[in-house]
Design an enzyme around this catalytic site. Sequence first.
Site, short mmCIF file in Angstrom:
data_model
loop_
_atom_site.label_atom_id
_atom_site.label_comp_id
_atom_site.label_asym_id
_atom_site.label_seq_id
_atom_site.Cartn_x
_atom_site.Cartn_y
_atom_site.Cartn_z
N SER A 160 1.44 -10.00 -1.00
CA SER A 160 1.15 -8.57 -0.83
C SER A 160 1.59 -7.98 0.51
O SER A 160 1.86 -6.78 0.59
CB SER A 160 -0.34 -8.32 -1.04
N GLU A 184 -9.70 7.22 3.98
CA GLU A 184 -10.51 6.36 4.83
C GLU A 184 -9.78 5.04 4.97
O GLU A 184 -8.95 4.68 4.13
CB GLU A 184 -11.90 6.15 4.25
N LYS A 243 0.81 -1.23 0.00
CA LYS A 243 0.00 0.00 0.00
C LYS A 243 0.84 1.28 0.00
O LYS A 243 0.42 2.30 -0.53
CB LYS A 243 -0.95 0.01 1.19
C1 LIG Z 1 -5.11 -3.94 1.78
C2 LIG Z 1 -4.42 -5.20 1.49
C3 LIG Z 1 -4.86 -6.06 0.44
C4 LIG Z 1 -6.10 -5.79 -0.35
O1 LIG Z 1 -6.10 -4.63 -1.09
P1 LIG Z 1 -5.88 -4.60 -2.66
O2 LIG Z 1 -6.13 -3.19 -3.03
O3 LIG Z 1 -6.85 -5.55 -3.28
O4 LIG Z 1 -4.48 -5.03 -2.92
C5 LIG Z 1 -4.12 -7.20 0.17
N1 LIG Z 1 -3.04 -7.52 0.90
C6 LIG Z 1 -2.60 -6.75 1.92
C7 LIG Z 1 -1.39 -7.18 2.67
C8 LIG Z 1 -3.28 -5.57 2.25
O5 LIG Z 1 -2.82 -4.83 3.26
#
Ligand SMILES: *Cc1c(COP(=O)(O)O)cnc(C)c1O
Length: 400
Positions: A379, A113, A91
């Site tokens: 992610s 938000e 993010k």
């Molecule tokens: C917020 C988050 C997501 C989901 O958000 P996307 O916008 O779909 O990527 C996925 N993995 C992690 C670690 C997150 O913090």
Amino acid sequence: MKNFQQTDKNGFYGRFGGAYVPEVLYKTVEDLKLQYSEIIECPDFRTEYRQLLKDYVGRPTPLYHARRMSRQYGCKLYLKREDLNHTGAHKINNAIGQALLAKRMGKKRIIAETGAGQHGVATATVCALMDMPCRIYMGALDVERQRTNVERMRMLGAEVFPVESGNMTLKDATNEAIRDWCCHPGDTFYIIGSTVGPHPYPDMVARLQSVISEEIKWQLREKEGRDYPDYLLACVGGGSNAAGAMFHYLNDERVNLVLAEAGGLGVETGQTAATMQIGTMGILHGSRIKVMQTEDGQIIEPYSISAGLDYPGAGPMHCNLHETGRARVLPINDDEALCGAYELTRLEGIIPALESSHALALLPKLQFRPDDVVVLNLSGRGDKDLDTYLKKLVCYHKTQ
Ligand SMILES: *Cc1c(COP(=O)(O)O)cnc(C)c1O
């Protein structure tokens, strides 16, 4: 061939997208639309952005050949290590890009938000770095549930504003953030955390996150002698990590795209966040997308064990990838994600975020050939999810 990367001039990917905003925001959104691509493509911006990604975030993130996991699934599996970024997930790539853009557009104040708090923490981090005042809207229930993230944001200097309306969760926080934006359209920049919201946000966020697939390309060329994988796997909440990991491959039909959305307790139970399976066309957050809603258009509160995936919509790019069949979208239930998390932890010594565990749980559902190159976008890291994992340890032992 269809172009899955770009919107049409009205901001639509196929039938999805657009900009449905209140009259008072029309000019603000239009200004952003006119300026964003010129600013983020200009060499000056790119130099500053790249420098921060390198020295502050820690990019490039490694592309790691997971040997034991590869053996388990009969393929050549690589993990794109977004979990190693500063603040623990992808993010921050987007938050830095939008904050730099805000500065260049002369905006003085940031709002955002947040649901689970991850995007709030990324935004608060960047605002501390860039010395910008920042207000984060968060449902009062989420403020209770995500205490440590609230404390982090406050330590970083952000004002966390608990929203008491509605169900006191993400959708209500979003409404409140939009209300704030309507009152201060001139000096305030709204940092949206995923590939959602009115055009140009989905495109802008996808482009800022596309550094992920840009790196995958040269990393694969180095390791495999070709710059594309056979499979690319990612989880979808709003869609930003998937969009980033897939961006440069969207129009490359050699690459199979597979997305995991949160099945919760099971799509058929109603306790789910699998929007693309059960959603219907609606307008949420200023965009025409698949939405979990009742027949009379009331949002159905989504459920997932993973706070980052329980969004009642999915980004317009992903709705289009799903509808056209370009990407396969599979629901992954809570227990499957937990097993995926334990497996990665025990085979590779990496504790993944619960969100990323949904992508891991795609592996046993797919059939690979031994020489298939599979890239999975990891992610985020799992530190924030330890309580949940430890409570559910028993479930893992049952499956052994
Ligand atoms: C917020 C988050 C997501 C989901 O958000 P996307 O916008 O779909 O990527 C996925 N993995 C992690 C670690 C997150 O913090």
